[in-house]
Each structure stands twice: as C-alpha cells, then as structure tokens.
Design an enzyme around this catalytic site. Structure first.
Site: not given
Length: 396
Positions: A7, A93, A182, A241, A384
């Site tokens: 990742n 990923r 996600h 964000r 993940e």
C-alpha cells in the site's frame, strides 16, 4: 502461496506478506517519511515468528525503501522467503479505478496507463500507487503484479445513486459520476458483519473513519450508495479535505479571489477539513485539545460527527431500514469520543450506544449497543491487506 501486499503512499509504504489461502500473516511493517530531506525516516520489519527490526535514518525514495524490504525478506537470518522465485504475487492497493475496472487486474502497460489517466481524480493517491507498482516491477521481475481498486466494490450502486444531474454527454462520454472509495475496507467489514449477523439479508451502514473518511450503504451484501463521489474529496469532512461543499465556492475562489485551479485543488484536498479548521488533523490531537478547552477543536469534532449522522439518516431512509452500523479504520476503531458523538441522539433510528461498552479500543469484532437496541453498533477492525491478498490470490 506467499502474497506480498503493498500500500504505497506519497511518503510511506505499508506492507504485509500473507500466506494464502491459509490467510496467515508471515511478516508486516511500515516504511514512513520517505523522501529527500527526510532525516527521520523509519523502516519497520516485523516477522510474526521473530523480533521487530527498526531502522532509522534517511530513505531517499520508494526504491530505496523497498530495497530495504527485499534485503530483509530474503536475509538468511531474519528473512521469511528462501529465494526471490518463491514470491510469485504482489498485490497493490489503487484508490481510483474509474469506470475502466470492475475487478482486480494483472498489471499491464495498458492498466498502468489507465491508472495514470486518473491522477487528476485522486492526486493524493494514484501517483504514489503507480510509483509503488513500477518500483516492485523493477525489484521483483519474477512476480505477477496485481492491482485491487477501491472503486470496484461500489460498482453495484444503482444509477439513481451514482449519477450526477449533469448533461448526459458529460456523464456518458466523459464518465463524470460517483465512483466511491475505501472499497476494500467497506467490502471486508460488511462481509464480517454479515457473518456475525448470520445472514446476508441485511441493511448496513459502514463507517470508514480516519484522516480519510467515507460511509457506504450496504444492502444484502451489495453497495447501494456511498458518501465519496467523483473523487475522494466529497462527502464527510476529513483530516485535510473539505468534504461536501457548494461548487459555487470553488467558482468564487477562482473567479473573484484569484485562485488557480491547482491552488483550489490543494486547498480542498490538503489544507481544509480538521486541519484547516483547527491546525490539527489527527483525531488524537483534536480530542486532547478539546479536552483541554480548545473550542475550535470541540466545534470541529461536533461538525465531523454531525456530517456522519446526516449520512446515516439518509442511508437508513434510502434502504428503508437499518440492521447495524459498523465503525472501522483509525478513528472508527480507536476514537471513543467520535463514536459517542456520532451515535448521540439517534434513538429514533434504534441506535443507542452503551457508554461503558464503547469505552474500549478492541482488536476484534465488538458490539457496543445497549441491551435490546434495535440496531447493532459494531466495531470491526478493518483488514484491507487481507482483502487485497484474497482478491490477488483468487485472480492468479
């Protein structure tokens, strides 16, 4: 078969080596603060059956960081793989797959070109992911490189959820639509929730809450709506964000305040959210500051939770019911205060949190609702890396 999961971020790399199909983690670690001028870079290598190794010092680039990993993986003393030829699959990923990908893919030049085409839609992520892929191709030429896209899980959304009310040529020809992100996390925790509930006939809201944050409505195992959109910028307020914002604000910034398009992109992706409101983006700092009387941090946490509550209500309405909400990711798993704020005053939906049960940071699936509550409140640690390993193994 050993599957190495990478990742790759702009200045960090998380990795795990997982033995498949047994799903056993062989080793894991983190390479962080990568880059020229970063004197305090860290390399952490943790074999499951061995001692942690930590190296501090400058790591100039991703290739240098991954070369350190190679030297440890195959080391005669601390290594976990006998020779390079034994590593056959590397799973990566990738945040944004656009409309081109609806499943995991073996990396080809065409796949890399498509990832590059999507740089502008995920500027914090896709460039770093592609860099990680290209470095691994160089260091592990014998291995198959597989990409798993965050957007794939959301491909089941109906058109009423993924379409914007724009002229149809923009939607159809330019592929401007809701993609969702996600996805590997939402897929993993929703499947774990359904296993726990003993059925896939469920209505779930999964909350992936951390520096980046998103919610998914998952009905009967399929994603039917999602809070992020064309890019990972929309939806909830996040660490840096803005989340949802009136598009006219962006027009105003450019037309009347003299911002360039790049300055606006930097503003809404890197300088806003919790950081812009308070100077802090980490929830541990926000909570500590709030507890010490910092009113800006208290207000930011309340705003954050309020946005989450609105999406939970919307998705309960969209699915005509709710069986469980699932907290996951950094803040979802570890921030007691955020879970409490999110669930506060949602009794009308059947959501009632038990404050004593909530006062923990569990490492396994845990229920935290009051006895006899209509809606389950679950904490499910996300994985993940395992989800990427499963998809990579199945593809190969």
């Amino acid at each position: 078969m050993n599957v190495l999961i990478i990742n790759s971020g702009s200045s960090s790399i998380k990795y795990q080596l997982i033995e498949m199909p047994a799903e056993n983690v062989v080793c894991e670690g983190l390479i962080e603060r990568i880059g020229v001028g970063q004197e305090n870079s860290n390399f952490v290598y943790q074999p499951v059956n061995g001692d942690e190794i930590k190296i501090e010092g400058a790591i100039a680039d991703h290739k240098e960081g991954l070369s350190l990993l190679v030297s440890h993986l195959f080391d005669t003393n601390v290594g976990v793989i006998a020779k390079k030829e034994d590593l056959k699959v590397i799973g990566h990923r990738v945040v944004h797959g656009g409309s081109a990908f609806d499943k995991a893919e073996i990396v080809t030049p065409a796949v890399k070109d498509e990832i590059k085409e999507l740089f502008s839609l995920a500027p914090l992520h896709n460039p770093a992911h592609l860099l990680g892929i290209e470095v691994c191709e160089d260091l592990f030429p014998q291995a198959k490189q597989v990409v798993v896209f965050d957007t794939v899980f959301h491909q089941t959304m109906p058109s009423k959820a993924y379409k914007y009310a724009l002229p149809k040529q923009l939607a159809e020809e330019k592929k401007i639509r809701v993609y969702g992100f996600h996805g590997t996390s939402h897929k993993y925790v929703s499947e774990k929730a359904n296993e726990f509930l003993g059925t896939t006939n469920t209505k779930l809201v999964t909350l992936h809450i951390g520096n980046g944050a998103s919610l998914s409505a998952v009905q009967n195992g399929l994603c039917v709506d999602h809070s992020m959109g064309f890019s990972p910028t929309t939806g909830l307020a996040m660490g840096t964000r803005t989340g949802d914002i009136d598009p006219a604000v962006i027009v105003h910034l450019i037309k009347n305040l003299g911002y360039s398009a790049q300055e606006v992109s930097d503003l809404i992706n890197k300088q806003s959210g919790m950081l812009g409101m308070t100077g802090y983006s980490d929830f541990r700092d926000l909570v500590n500051q709030s507890n010490n009387g910092n009113k800006e941090c208290t207000e930011a946490l309340e705003l954050y939770a309020y946005r989450v509550k609105k999406y939970i209500g919307a998705y309960a309405a969209a699915m005509n019911g709710l069986d469980a909400i699932v907290f996951t990711a950094g803040a979802g798993e570890n921030c007691i205060e955020i879970r409490d704020l999110v669930c506060k005053e949602l009794e009308y939906l059947g959501i009632e949190i038990d404050k004593d049960l909530n006062n923990q940071r569990p490492k396994t699936l845990t229920e935290i609702q009051v006895k006899n509550a209509k809606v389950k409140i679950l904490i499910i640690p996300t994985n993940e890396e395992l989800e990427i390993a499963k998809q990579s193994y199945e593809l190969i």
